[in-house]
Design a protein around this motif. Structure first.
Motif, PDB file in Angstrom:
ATOM      1  N   ASN A   1       0.858  -1.191   0.000  1.00  0.00           N
ATOM      2  CA  ASN A   1       0.000   0.000   0.000  1.00  0.00           C
ATOM      3  C   ASN A   1       0.890   1.234   0.000  1.00  0.00           C
ATOM      4  OD1 ASN A   1      -1.603   2.242   0.948  1.00  0.00           O
ATOM      5  ND2 ASN A   1      -3.161   0.735   1.532  1.00  0.00           N
ATOM      6  N   GLU A   2       0.871   1.998  -1.099  1.00  0.00           N
ATOM      7  CA  GLU A   2       1.799   3.131  -1.230  1.00  0.00           C
ATOM      8  C   GLU A   2       1.559   4.195  -0.168  1.00  0.00           C
ATOM      9  OE1 GLU A   2       3.536   6.218  -4.615  1.00  0.00           O
ATOM     10  OE2 GLU A   2       1.926   4.818  -5.112  1.00  0.00           O
ATOM     11  N   THR A   3       0.328   4.477   0.166  1.00  0.00           N
ATOM     12  CA  THR A   3       0.040   5.519   1.156  1.00  0.00           C
ATOM     13  C   THR A   3       0.628   5.167   2.514  1.00  0.00           C
ATOM     14  OG1 THR A   3      -2.011   6.043  -0.015  1.00  0.00           O
ATOM     15  CG2 THR A   3      -1.808   6.838   2.248  1.00  0.00           C
ATOM     16  N   LEU A   4       0.376   3.931   2.950  1.00  0.00           N
ATOM     17  CA  LEU A   4       0.897   3.500   4.242  1.00  0.00           C
ATOM     18  C   LEU A   4       2.414   3.401   4.210  1.00  0.00           C
ATOM     19  CD1 LEU A   4       0.357   2.497   7.106  1.00  0.00           C
ATOM     20  CD2 LEU A   4       0.055   0.183   6.166  1.00  0.00           C
ATOM     21  N   ALA A   5       2.962   2.857   3.114  1.00  0.00           N
ATOM     22  CA  ALA A   5       4.417   2.721   3.019  1.00  0.00           C
ATOM     23  C   ALA A   5       5.099   4.085   3.044  1.00  0.00           C
ATOM     24  CB  ALA A   5       4.770   1.965   1.745  1.00  0.00           C
ATOM     25  N   LYS A   6       4.555   5.034   2.323  1.00  0.00           N
ATOM     26  CA  LYS A   6       5.136   6.382   2.311  1.00  0.00           C
ATOM     27  C   LYS A   6       5.104   6.997   3.703  1.00  0.00           C
ATOM     28  CE  LYS A   6       4.496  10.952   0.268  1.00  0.00           C
ATOM     29  NZ  LYS A   6       3.626  11.799  -0.597  1.00  0.00           N
ATOM     30  N   LYS A   7       4.027   6.788   4.423  1.00  0.00           N
ATOM     31  CA  LYS A   7       3.902   7.329   5.773  1.00  0.00           C
ATOM     32  C   LYS A   7       4.957   6.737   6.695  1.00  0.00           C
ATOM     33  CE  LYS A   7       0.294   8.260   9.198  1.00  0.00           C
ATOM     34  NZ  LYS A   7      -1.128   8.035   9.556  1.00  0.00           N
ATOM     35  N   MET A   8       5.204   5.428   6.562  1.00  0.00           N
ATOM     36  CA  MET A   8       6.210   4.783   7.397  1.00  0.00           C
ATOM     37  C   MET A   8       7.619   5.251   7.033  1.00  0.00           C
ATOM     38  SD  MET A   8       4.494   2.942   9.498  1.00  0.00           S
ATOM     39  CE  MET A   8       3.209   4.193   9.400  1.00  0.00           C
ATOM     40  N   VAL A   9       7.858   5.486   5.753  1.00  0.00           N
ATOM     41  CA  VAL A   9       9.176   5.979   5.330  1.00  0.00           C
ATOM     42  C   VAL A   9       9.423   7.370   5.875  1.00  0.00           C
ATOM     43  CG1 VAL A   9      10.494   6.718   3.310  1.00  0.00           C
ATOM     44  CG2 VAL A   9       9.318   4.528   3.284  1.00  0.00           C
ATOM     45  N   GLU A  10       8.427   8.195   5.868  1.00  0.00           N
ATOM     46  CA  GLU A  10       8.600   9.577   6.327  1.00  0.00           C
ATOM     47  C   GLU A  10       8.665   9.662   7.846  1.00  0.00           C
ATOM     48  OE1 GLU A  10       5.274  11.506   4.590  1.00  0.00           O
ATOM     49  OE2 GLU A  10       6.238  11.780   2.615  1.00  0.00           O
ATOM     50  N   GLU A  11       7.857   8.901   8.535  1.00  0.00           N
ATOM     51  CA  GLU A  11       7.781   9.028   9.977  1.00  0.00           C
ATOM     52  C   GLU A  11       8.773   8.140  10.706  1.00  0.00           C
ATOM     53  OE1 GLU A  11       3.825   8.410  11.302  1.00  0.00           O
ATOM     54  OE2 GLU A  11       2.948   9.989  10.041  1.00  0.00           O
ATOM     55  N   TYR A  12       9.169   7.039  10.100  1.00  0.00           N
ATOM     56  CA  TYR A  12      10.031   6.081  10.778  1.00  0.00           C
ATOM     57  C   TYR A  12      11.358   5.849  10.058  1.00  0.00           C
ATOM     58  CZ  TYR A  12       6.376   4.732  14.085  1.00  0.00           C
ATOM     59  OH  TYR A  12       5.439   4.725  15.092  1.00  0.00           O
ATOM     60  N   ASN A  13      11.621   6.591   8.962  1.00  0.00           N
ATOM     61  CA  ASN A  13      12.852   6.403   8.202  1.00  0.00           C
ATOM     62  C   ASN A  13      13.084   4.933   7.888  1.00  0.00           C
ATOM     63  OD1 ASN A  13      14.309   9.115   7.932  1.00  0.00           O
ATOM     64  ND2 ASN A  13      13.739   9.074  10.117  1.00  0.00           N
ATOM     65  N   LEU A  14      12.059   4.329   7.326  1.00  0.00           N
ATOM     66  CA  LEU A  14      12.080   2.889   7.065  1.00  0.00           C
ATOM     67  C   LEU A  14      13.193   2.496   6.115  1.00  0.00           C
ATOM     68  CD1 LEU A  14      10.823   0.112   7.383  1.00  0.00           C
ATOM     69  CD2 LEU A  14       9.127   0.718   5.655  1.00  0.00           C
ATOM     70  N   LEU A  15      13.506   3.342   5.134  1.00  0.00           N
ATOM     71  CA  LEU A  15      14.566   3.013   4.186  1.00  0.00           C
ATOM     72  C   LEU A  15      15.902   2.850   4.892  1.00  0.00           C
ATOM     73  CD1 LEU A  15      13.630   5.328   1.183  1.00  0.00           C
ATOM     74  CD2 LEU A  15      13.434   2.852   1.279  1.00  0.00           C
ATOM     75  N   TYR A  16      16.196   3.730   5.832  1.00  0.00           N
ATOM     76  CA  TYR A  16      17.434   3.617   6.599  1.00  0.00           C
ATOM     77  C   TYR A  16      17.449   2.321   7.403  1.00  0.00           C
ATOM     78  CZ  TYR A  16      19.048   8.367   5.576  1.00  0.00           C
ATOM     79  OH  TYR A  16      19.534   9.487   4.956  1.00  0.00           O
ATOM     80  N   THR A  17      16.302   2.002   8.001  1.00  0.00           N
ATOM     81  CA  THR A  17      16.245   0.763   8.797  1.00  0.00           C
ATOM     82  C   THR A  17      16.553  -0.453   7.940  1.00  0.00           C
ATOM     83  OG1 THR A  17      14.605   1.768  10.263  1.00  0.00           O
ATOM     84  CG2 THR A  17      14.756  -0.630  10.267  1.00  0.00           C
ATOM     85  N   LEU A  18      15.974  -0.497   6.746  1.00  0.00           N
ATOM     86  CA  LEU A  18      16.212  -1.637   5.861  1.00  0.00           C
ATOM     87  C   LEU A  18      17.673  -1.728   5.455  1.00  0.00           C
ATOM     88  CD1 LEU A  18      13.104  -1.511   3.490  1.00  0.00           C
ATOM     89  CD2 LEU A  18      13.429  -2.905   5.509  1.00  0.00           C
ATOM     90  N   ILE A  19      18.247  -0.608   5.030  1.00  0.00           N
ATOM     91  CA  ILE A  19      19.623  -0.644   4.530  1.00  0.00           C
ATOM     92  C   ILE A  19      20.601  -0.958   5.657  1.00  0.00           C
ATOM     93  CG2 ILE A  19      21.449   0.774   3.519  1.00  0.00           C
ATOM     94  CD1 ILE A  19      19.330   2.125   1.827  1.00  0.00           C
ATOM     95  N   LEU A  20      20.366  -0.401   6.837  1.00  0.00           N
ATOM     96  CA  LEU A  20      21.260  -0.702   7.960  1.00  0.00           C
ATOM     97  C   LEU A  20      21.126  -2.161   8.384  1.00  0.00           C
ATOM     98  CD1 LEU A  20      20.899   2.538  10.108  1.00  0.00           C
ATOM     99  CD2 LEU A  20      22.894   1.803   8.808  1.00  0.00           C
ATOM    100  N   SER A  21      19.920  -2.673   8.369  1.00  0.00           N
ATOM    101  CA  SER A  21      19.740  -4.092   8.715  1.00  0.00           C
ATOM    102  C   SER A  21      20.453  -4.988   7.716  1.00  0.00           C
ATOM    103  CB  SER A  21      18.249  -4.437   8.746  1.00  0.00           C
ATOM    104  OG  SER A  21      17.570  -3.670   9.702  1.00  0.00           O
ATOM    105  N   LEU A  22      20.354  -4.633   6.446  1.00  0.00           N
ATOM    106  CA  LEU A  22      21.033  -5.420   5.411  1.00  0.00           C
ATOM    107  C   LEU A  22      22.543  -5.264   5.521  1.00  0.00           C
ATOM    108  CD1 LEU A  22      20.345  -7.249   3.026  1.00  0.00           C
ATOM    109  CD2 LEU A  22      20.336  -5.241   1.553  1.00  0.00           C
ATOM    110  N   THR A  23      22.989  -4.057   5.855  1.00  0.00           N
ATOM    111  CA  THR A  23      24.423  -3.825   6.032  1.00  0.00           C
ATOM    112  C   THR A  23      24.977  -4.680   7.157  1.00  0.00           C
ATOM    113  OG1 THR A  23      24.198  -1.560   5.214  1.00  0.00           O
ATOM    114  CG2 THR A  23      26.167  -2.066   6.504  1.00  0.00           C
ATOM    115  N   HIS A  24      24.235  -4.775   8.241  1.00  0.00           N
ATOM    116  CA  HIS A  24      24.698  -5.598   9.363  1.00  0.00           C
ATOM    117  C   HIS A  24      24.828  -7.060   8.938  1.00  0.00           C
ATOM    118  CE1 HIS A  24      25.200  -6.971  13.489  1.00  0.00           C
ATOM    119  NE2 HIS A  24      24.274  -7.892  13.237  1.00  0.00           N
ATOM    120  N   MET A  25      23.869  -7.553   8.177  1.00  0.00           N
ATOM    121  CA  MET A  25      23.969  -8.927   7.681  1.00  0.00           C
ATOM    122  C   MET A  25      25.248  -9.136   6.894  1.00  0.00           C
ATOM    123  SD  MET A  25      20.303 -10.188   6.235  1.00  0.00           S
ATOM    124  CE  MET A  25      18.865 -10.401   7.271  1.00  0.00           C
ATOM    125  N   VAL A  26      25.538  -8.180   6.003  1.00  0.00           N
ATOM    126  CA  VAL A  26      26.660  -8.329   5.083  1.00  0.00           C
ATOM    127  C   VAL A  26      27.991  -8.157   5.799  1.00  0.00           C
ATOM    128  CG1 VAL A  26      27.769  -7.317   3.061  1.00  0.00           C
ATOM    129  CG2 VAL A  26      25.295  -7.649   3.083  1.00  0.00           C
TER     130      VAL A  26
END
Length: 1818
Positions: A369-394
């Protein structure tokens, strides 16, 4: 917790229903807060006293929530208020769902089967799929799919329903649910021991019943889900339930301990440390702090879900509440709060694949859902969370890179051997990132954040150079690693997929700044990577290392070219300095070189995995992201770098400088030594690389439609493709779902024609394919692109073979050699890349091509591919104009320095350079070694020499100056040129530079052709290699070499022809095109071409005549030698034949006399070819011949019906499978009635069995000696490879045709030699007596014990092949019961043959299978005679009315014996035939048939009379009294008169006896005659088949205006009575009746008397037996619906009637329609699984089953089984085995008919090749 108070205790004693009713009223009255209810719940949910799976507690909960009603009643009531807009049905793995791409907005949309079927999706692009990770139904969600695809129950416009439930209905649920959830949380807290990770699953098993109760609440619909969601998300409720106000109180002890456990568990659940590393940079950004502060029941449940590694039941429970928007947002926030910890669980969990699937199951519902996803990206910096989580794995799996110099390399790279990479633990995180980036707003936010881009590319840098391959030089790799699977998957999923998702949102000018930022950051990260690996501009990559993984390079390439192409960004705005581009080129070019080395077998010691990497690199799923991106960036490098530098770099990196050198000792690295064949392969690869670089324009300006067109035509050129193959093999941009799909179908329609499956005999189960249209080969075929996409190198050759076949078939090419590839000039490219073509006009390339052409002229080892690449490059240089204004940069000297190709020519113009003559090549003396001797030509006259001299008088490198002086040394050419050895590869003769003057100017005849001098590096000056060639002269001589004719190319100015421009031709044709183009574009070139032509053509006509005369002489001598050899061969052959003929005469001398042999005997003695020993001989008693046969059991005949309509498979509603009366059932009823009322012996002599479990004998038609067969079978027992044979049961492959066989029937020698047969008497009465006498005095066994034993062995095979239940009807083992089986074998084979003939008697030419009935008859006859205890003379007398012996009577009635009119005439015929000698005459057989026809005729009259009304019978009875008895009316009248005295015509209860109700209003004589004919016809057909086999009499062709009855009677001779012959067209049923007794009334009266006696005692059974219908329609398989989804829906979840469970693999019998469990032990009996047992019951071991879940038909044949194929195909004529593609399937009538034909013809063993032993486990 406190014990329940007195009030609560008193209420509980009143019972659950009353207590629930009380609390329902109290909760409604007090607004939900009821302390008494809370006390009751605290008592019920006390963790100290009751476990969570306490049944009584759960039952209390059901009653309380229902408020006094039963739980089922409450559920039904609440569902009435289910006003959910979204379906939200949640499913787990293996659930069957649907996906409609036409209706879908998100590629992840899915629908449950109910919503899909209720929606409007007819004609849409949809598929059915089996869910891998689980999912939820999106019906009604406007953010995921178009509203047109919603069902009527969901969506904004759904049907009106009750909107709000009454307040009292949900009041008690609102009060209870928080405490219900709290009890689950307490259980999870108590089970959360940090050291007991393995017990998590046990804790969830304990809570299974409790979770089921919660699921039942969620299933009630939107009203209950809303209540549950409010309870889970209310912060006040959570605080009140978990906060302890007075910890010291004893009642709060558990709460305090529970809260401590929870806090401890939260503190111990760590998060990735990388978040702390970035804390400074990310300070103050919301959503990135990793401190957990749970405020709701939902947040704590999410925590425990993560802690317990995503238990399935909890996941589906929380997902089932998602249709409520408020709950969905709250759940998404809680999920993101725990996301970093989820990434750790993905790596450290016990069941990582299951955890990953469930995480994706959750996240795909949240982030689509683009509306909900956009809200989470703006309010929770979801993109950073994903990339940092992936970085830790790597970062936890990196290792030191060894690329380049490992000592100087500071780069860290991922370890592809780590489990995180192998198990794709990163995939859920990457999937979430891709899902987010599919939304435009989020992708733009990503690209606008430079910090985020830097973090992402720094992450990708860890994948740069991963999975490094080191070339093995000394020994083979001991263990082949499989890490490349992980490496390629990681780059595709982590790097490429997000790249294409970002790229899809950067195609407009408004997003140009995003592209510029990405390119800038890419260049910066590449610079840092080069610094880390210590790679600089001048660094040469390690030639022994190879990595296919350069994601940073590919990001740079894709964003750069898309910025130029789509966003109009000038390429000059990017910082692409030559220094950077040189460095970037290093590793890209290394991949291309190494791939060529792999295919040249230079990496062979690295095993097959390195070739697998090279193939994966160009595979369709990777090519756009890898090889095409690499080529694109190399094309940019070619634009930015000096062309001479670029080409020289290519030559050096491809290691071809040694081969190009004219020195014997090139100055190259001795450690990198190539074999000659490897050198040629690399030269070819270098040329191919340049052609590809200049010809591929995937990213250089081609639009999307043309690209799809190019890719599709490439696939079609390699081979005809199925539609699914085309969709699978079309290159894709990973992550861009639906890329090019809208163009696929229209372009496919333009390019290809559909070829329907071919179902002809022997064609196999072909599928529908698409064949390229003719214009594809003429205009679209691009060999360069085909070679680029060729995963296997044979693919390119396949396309060339198909192209060659096309041009030959269409008359466009007729040459003897294969045509050359029709290379095309490159299409339009973006102007920014025009500089790439400068390499076509650089001196280095021209010198390179010159050298290759020169070596191709002087050597015969240069592959033809090198030539056509060179010609194509030269043609490109003429086609694409040179943009450089500089033409000649220096004065051309004609002297070329060896290896310095830039200095060979003086101009960048090919036309100028083509005219320049390279006189010699300077070779440095440093390249020579002391003591080396060389030979060099003074100057070979290539202009005036003949072709033989030019190619055969090549200088030898082994000649020395001290050798003898030959004619070649003195300058005299011998009349017959001597063949001299060619120079070895890599060597050329050299010449001192001071001798150049002796080779300049005009050539003289006195000059020696060869000189020999020794040169030493200590004293000798530099030397040269004389060339004296220009590009034009090389091309013209190559033209002559390829065409085999001197001066074969004639200039345009010297002949009357147009310039050659066709793309079809061989090498000489394309050279002609090139030379024509040169002469057109340059007058200087045209002049030189003419001069060269004058030098190459013969000097005078005399020379031509002389050569022609010599050629004729050579032809004449060759012809004489050929004739001499043929004469010698003929002489030897004649001598051999005479010798063998004499031997044969000597061998036969003992059995011949001096008299002339009997010609008649020789003609009649048939010879057979033994397929083992190869000898041809007749079958004799000493060396008998046998027929190869396959014996099998069959129930095909039993499945015949008396209706043309097949059994219908029920697929809708609750219809029960109705089966009409079959032949098997009718015969069982007949046998039951007979054995109930008559003697067993008489019954067994009156009928046949074998309708089910009968024995069928088939043959391939090949013969062998019996002793050869014994030896052959014995040899099979010692062979190991007999997986598909049971040799112990006599199975073997026919040695010739390899068909399965299991017996051999001996061929009886001519029985007339020793069997006496009664002569044919003209008196029929005497013939009847003769037949009776032959029954008594017939020979029983042949006179050979060998034959008798062999025939007994065949009988054992016949008996053993079927199941014991089918051998006899009774348990007695009398001789009569065995005789019944013997006679039934003959009957079964006759009926099967008639069935295979389609019920018609046609000539043998229309029946393909070989016949085995005659030798089978001999075997059955012998055993029939042995088993016959008493001759059939009494029976024969009773049938004919003629007294054949004193003891027999023709008219006496039988006691307890079956009346003649109830016997089966066909059975009687077979019994009589088998007891007679095999050599009876046709006249005997004719009498036999006539007498039995009389019986059949009277049976037909009796049966027909029963169909009359009483008045009609009376009318026929009276009418017959006035006419002769021989007429139809007379005989019918007599029969009616005799049967009227019985109870036959009484109204008897005929229900359930299977008698068809046939009645006509008026029975005319014609109607009666036709009814009688129909009744008699089955018997006549059997008799005709017997006559056909015994007397080898072929059936005549059908004649017009005659019926089948009349033709059959004529064939049997029934229309001939004495000397009277009735014309076929006048034959009636009564006209062929022939009585041999003077008073036939007496005989018929006797027959009728026997019948009436039985009728009077048992009228019902008598009528059943008499009114049997002898006509059966051919058996058919069950009628299936046209659409497969109907079967799938009806039976996918159906219940087995045997085990009452839903089978995991349901199956349908295609013969009877029964529903069965396949491959499951639930229904086994005596260790035999259900389908195997059913195959025995239904088909005597042969059955076909349709597997519902896979659409495949499985055939079981005895102990074997095979996958036959699919009878359901998609719209493109393709199978969809296991429903992997899920496309709509439709019944293929052709395949279904083929399956039915193979079943009826018993052809499975021959048609199906891959069998397995099922071991009774199917």
């Amino acid at each position: 917790m406190a014990a329940p108070g007195p009030e609560v205790t008193a209420l509980m004693k009143r019972g659950k229903r009353n207590t629930a009713s009380y609390y329902k009223g109290e909760c409604f009255r007090k607004g939900g807060h009821n302390q008494s209810l809370f006390n009751l719940l605290d008592s019920l949910f006390d963790p100290k006293t009751k476990s969570i799976d306490d049944v009584d507690t759960i039952d209390w909960c059901r009653w309380l929530i229902a408020g006094g009603s039963t739980f089922d009643e409450f559920t039904k009531t609440v569902k009435q208020y289910d006003n959910a807009i979204i379906c939200g049905l949640v499913w787990t793995a293996n659930f069957v769902a649907y996906r409609c791409r036409t209706c879908g907005i998100s590629p992840c949309m899915s629908l449950c089967a109910e919503c899909f079927q209720a929606g409007m999706h007819e004609g849409h692009d949809y598929n059915m799929f089996r869910s891998k990770a689980g999912g939820a139904c999106d019906c009604g969600d406007v953010s995921v799919m178009n509203k047109d695809g919603f069902c009527l129950r969901h969506g904004p416009n759904r049907g009106k329903q009750h909107s709000t439930p009454p307040p009292d209905l949900m009041s008690i649920a609102e009060a209870m649910l928080p405490r219900v959830v709290l009890r689950l949380i307490h259980h999870l807290r108590d089970s959360s021991n940090i050291d007991m990770q393995g017990t998590y699953s046990l804790a969830m098993q304990d809570a299974e019943q409790y979770l089921t109760f919660l699921h039942s609440l969620s299933d009630m619909g939107a009203a209950m889900r809303k209540v549950m969601g409010q309870a889970l998300t209310n912060q006040v409720i959570y605080k009140n339930l978990t906060e302890v106000t007075n910890p010291e109180e004893e009642t709060n002890t558990y709460k305090v301990e529970s809260q401590k456990k929870f806090k401890t568990t939260v503190e111990n659940m760590k998060y990735p440390k990388v978040f702390d590393d970035y804390i400074g940079m990310l300070a103050g950004m919301p959503g990135l702090t990793q401190t957990l502060n749970h405020k709701t029941l939902l947040e704590e449940l999410v925590f425990w879900m993560v802690k317990f590694e995503f238990p399935q039941r909890m996941v589906t429970l929380l997902l089932s509440l998602l249709p409520d928007d408020d709950y969905k947002e709250a759940f998404t926030r809680a999920f993101i709060d725990h996301y970093s910890r989820i990434s750790l669980v993905l790596v450290n969990g016990l069941s990582r694949p299951a955890i990953a699937n469930r995480v994706v199951h959750i996240s795909v519902q949240l982030f689509s859902n683009e509306t909900l996803a956009k809200k989470m990206v703006e309010e929770y910096n979801l993109l950073y969370t994903l990339i940092l989580s992936l970085t830790h794995m790597v970062e936890n799996i990196v290792t030191q890179s060894t690329l380049q110099d490992s000592q100087m390399n500071m780069h860290m790279v991922v370890d592809c051997d780590n489990d995180v990479m192998k198990d794709h633990c990163y995939w859920p995180v990457v999937s979430d990132l891709i899902n987010l980036l599919s939304h435009r707003t989020i992708a733009h936010k990503f690209l606008s954040d430079l910090r985020l881009i830097n973090m992402w590319l720094e992450l990708l840098c860890y994948f740069q150079g991963m999975n490094l391959n080191q070339r093995e030089l000394s020994q083979h790799m001991g263990f082949e690693p499989e890490t490349y699977y992980a490496a390629f998957s990681a780059e595709l999923e982590i790097a490429s997929s997000p790249m294409w998702s970002l790229m899809s949102h950067c195609k407009t000018k408004e997003t140009a700044h995003f592209t510029k930022s990405m390119v800038s950051v890419c260049l910066e990260n590449l610079r840092e990577w080069f610094d880390a690996i210590n790679c600089m501009e001048s660094t040469k990559p390690n030639p022994y290392q190879l990595t296919f993984h350069l994601p940073l390079h590919r990001y740079l390439a894709i964003f750069l070219v898309h910025g130029v192409q789509c966003q109009d960004i000038p390429i000059t705005e990017f910082d692409l300095a030559p220094k950077k581009m040189k460095t970037i080129l290093h590793h890209l070019l290394q991949i291309q070189v190494s791939v060529s080395e792999v295919y040249a077998n230079m990496w062979i010691r690295n095993g097959l995995q390195i070739r697998g990497q090279a193939m994966t690199y160009v595979q369709c799923h990777f090519c756009y992201s890898m090889v095409d991106a690499d080529l694109c960036l190399q094309q940019v490098c070619a634009c930015k770098l000096d062309p001479d530098f670029f080409v020289q770099t290519v030559l050096e990196r491809y290691h071809v400088t040694d081969w190009l050198s004219y020195s014997n000792h090139p100055n190259t690295d001795p450690s990198f030594k190539l074999e000659p064949e490897q050198q040629l392969a690399m030269v070819d690869a270098a040329l191919s690389y340049l052609v590809t670089l200049l010809g591929v324009r995937t990213y250089l300006g081609i639009d999307e439609r043309d690209l799809v067109r190019l890719e599709m035509s490439t696939l079609l050129c390699v081979s005809d493709r199925q539609h699914s193959q085309l969709t699978d093999l079309m290159p894709e941009k990973s992550g861009m779902i639906g890329h090019g799909t809208e163009l696929f179908e229209p372009i496919l329609k333009e390019l290809a024609d559909y070829k329907a499956p071919n179902f002809e005999a022997g064609a196999g189960l072909q599928q529908g394919t698409y064949v390229p249209k003719d214009f594809i080969w003429e205009k679209e075929f691009d060999p360069v692109h085909v070679a680029l996409r060729a995963v296997y190198k044979k693919d390119f050759q396949s396309s060339m073979d198909r192209y060659s076949a096309f041009v030959r078939q269409n008359g466009k090419y007729s040459g003897k050699t294969p045509p050359w590839p029709p290379f095309k000039p490159p299409g339009e490219v973006n102007p920014a890349y025009k500089d790439m073509f400068k390499i076509l006009h650089c001196r280095t390339l021209h010198a390179f091509l010159f050298t290759v052409l020169h070596k191709a002229l002087t050597r015969n080892t240069v592959p033809e591919s090198c030539l056509y690449y060179c010609i194509h490059l030269l043609n490109l240089a003429l086609t694409i104009p040179c943009t450089d204004s500089r033409r000649r940069t220096k004065v051309f000297q004609g002297c070329a320095p060896n290896g310095d190709y830039k200095d060979w020519f003086s101009s960048t113009s090919l036309l100028q350079n083509a005219c320049d003559t390279i006189k010699e090549v300077h070779v440095s003396v440093l390249s020579l070694e002391p003591g080396d001797n060389f030979t060099f030509p003074a100057d070979v006259d290539l202009v005036n020499s003949s072709l033989e001299e030019m190619f055969q008088m090549a200088p030898s490198s082994i000649m020395s100056s001290g050798g003898p002086i030959t004619a070649a040394h003195s300058g005299h050419i011998p009349s017959h040129p001597t063949l001299l050895p060619m120079p070895s590869e890599g060597t050329f003769p050299v010449m001192p530079i001071h001798s150049l003057s002796s080779h300049s100017g005009a050539k003289t005849n006195d000059k020696p052709k060869y000189e020999s001098k020794g040169v030493s590096t200590e004293t000798a000056p530099p030397v040269t290699i004389p060339i004296n060639e220009s590009l034009i002269s090389l091309l013209m001589k190559l033209h002559a070499k390829l065409s085999g004719k001197a001066g074969s190319y004639v200039p345009l100015s010297m002949c009357n022809r147009l310039p050659s421009t066709s793309r079809v031709g061989d090498g000489s044709h394309f050279i002609t095109c090139l030379l024509d183009k040169m002469s057109q574009q340059s007058s200087q070139c045209a002049k030189l071409i003419e001069e060269t032509y004058q030098q190459l053509v013969p000097k005078s006509e005399d020379d031509g005549k002389q050569k022609s005369g010599k050629k004729d002489d050579r032809k004449k001598k060759a012809k004489e030698r050929q004739e001499k050899l043929m004469a010698q061969f003929a002489s030897k052959q004649k001598a051999f034949m005479e010798q063998n003929f004499d031997t044969d005469i000597q061998d036969d001398s003992s059995s011949t006399t001096s008299e002339k042999p009997d010609t008649k005997q020789i003609v009649e003695e048939k010879e057979f070819d033994c397929v083992i020993c190869g000898h041809s001989s007749p079958s004799t008693t000493d060396k008998p011949i046998g027929l190869v046969v396959l014996i099998q059991a069959s129930s095909v005949l039993g499945h015949r019906l008396q209706t043309e309509d097949p059994i219908q498979l029920p697929v809708e509603g609750e219809k029960v499978l109705t089966t009409p009366i079959s032949c098997e059932l009718a015969q069982k009823r007949q046998l039951k009635a007979l054995f109930e009322h008559f003697e067993e012996t008489s019954c067994q002599m009156s009928v046949n069995i074998g309708w089910e479990g009968g024995v069928v004998v088939q043959t391939c038609g090949h013969y062998l000696h019996l002793d050869c067969h014994s030896s052959y079978v014995a040899s099979l027992t010692t062979q190991e490879v007999n997986q598909n044979l049971v040799v112990s049961k006599g199975e073997y492959w026919c040695p010739l045709c390899r068909q399965l066989a299991n017996s051999v029937i001996p061929i009886i020698p001519e029985e007339s030699k020793y069997t006496l047969v009664k002569p044919v008497s003209p008196v029929l009465t005497q013939m009847v007596k003769d037949i009776a006498e032959m029954m008594i005095r017939r020979p029983i066994t042949p006179r050979s014990s060998t034959l008798t034993k062999a025939m007994g062995s065949v009988m054992e095979d016949l008996t053993n092949v079927t199941y014991s239940v089918y051998k006899t009807y009774t348990t007695s083992q009398s001789s009569e019961s065995v005789l019944l089986f013997v006679c039934s074998v003959a009957r079964s084979n006759l009926e099967i043959e008639l069935l295979q003939r389609g019920g018609d008697l046609c000539p043998a030419t229309s029946v393909g299978r070989k016949q085995s009935f005659l030798p089978l008859t001999h075997v059955l006859s012998m055993h029939s005679k042995i088993l016959t205890t008493k001759p059939y003379t009494d029976l024969w007398s009773h049938i004919t009315g003629v007294t054949c012996s004193e003891e027999s009577s023709s008219v006496r009635p039988y006691n307890k014996e079956v009346p003649v009119l109830l016997k089966d005439p066909s059975s009687l015929l077979i019994q009589l035939i088998l007891t007679l000698p095999a050599t009876i005459e046709k006249e005997h057989f004719c009498v036999l048939t006539k007498m039995l026809y009389n019986v059949v005729f009277i049976q037909a009259l009796a049966c027909t009379s029963c169909k009359f009304t009483m008045d009609e019978r009376e009318a026929w009875r009276k009418k017959g009294r006035k006419v002769s008895f021989d007429s139809l009316e007379g005989m019918l009248s007599h029969v009616i008169t005799r049967l009227e005295v019985s109870r036959l015509y009484e109204d008897v209860d005929m229900q359930d006896v299977g008698i068809p109700a046939i009645c006509q209003s008026v029975w005319s004589p014609h109607c009666v005659d036709m009814a009688v004919q129909d009744f008699c016809l089955p018997f006549l057909k059997i008799a005709a088949l017997v006559r056909h086999h015994i007397f080898e009499q072929e059936f005549p062709e059908k004649t017009p205006n005659t019926t089948e009855f009349q033709e059959t009677c004529q064939f049997l001779g029934l229309n001939k009575i004495g000397t009277t012959i009735t014309q076929p067209g006048l034959v009636t049923s009564s006209s062929i009746v022939h009585w041999l007794v003077p008073e036939p009334l007496t005989l018929v009266r006797a027959w009728c008397t026997d019948l009436t006696n039985f009728i009077n005692s048992h009228p019902s059974d008598a009528k059943t037996l008499l009114l049997r219908n002898p006509t059966w329609y051919p058996p058919q398989l069950i009628a299936l619906p046209h659409h497969y989804y109907k079967i799938f829906q009806a039976y996918n979840s159906a219940t087995c009637s045997m085990c009452t469970n839903v089978p995991k693999d349901p199956a349908l019998c295609m013969v009877c329609g029964r529903f069965l469990c396949f491959r499951q032990a639930c229904c086994q009996q005596q260790r035999i699984y259900e389908c195997v047992r059913h195959s025995i019951e239904c088909g005597a071991g042969t059955a076909m089953f349709l597997l519902v879940n896979s659409s495949v038909v499985v055939v079981i044949r005895g102990p074997r089984a095979t996958l036959w194929g699919c009878v359901y195909l998609d719209e493109h004529g393709e199978e969809d085995r296991d429903l992997k593609r899920g496309k709509p399937l439709f019944l293929s009538k052709e395949r279904y008919n083929l399956l039915q034909h193979q079943w009826i013809s018993h052809n499975f063993d021959h048609s199906c090749k891959r069998w397995i032993w099922h071991q009774d486990r199917l």
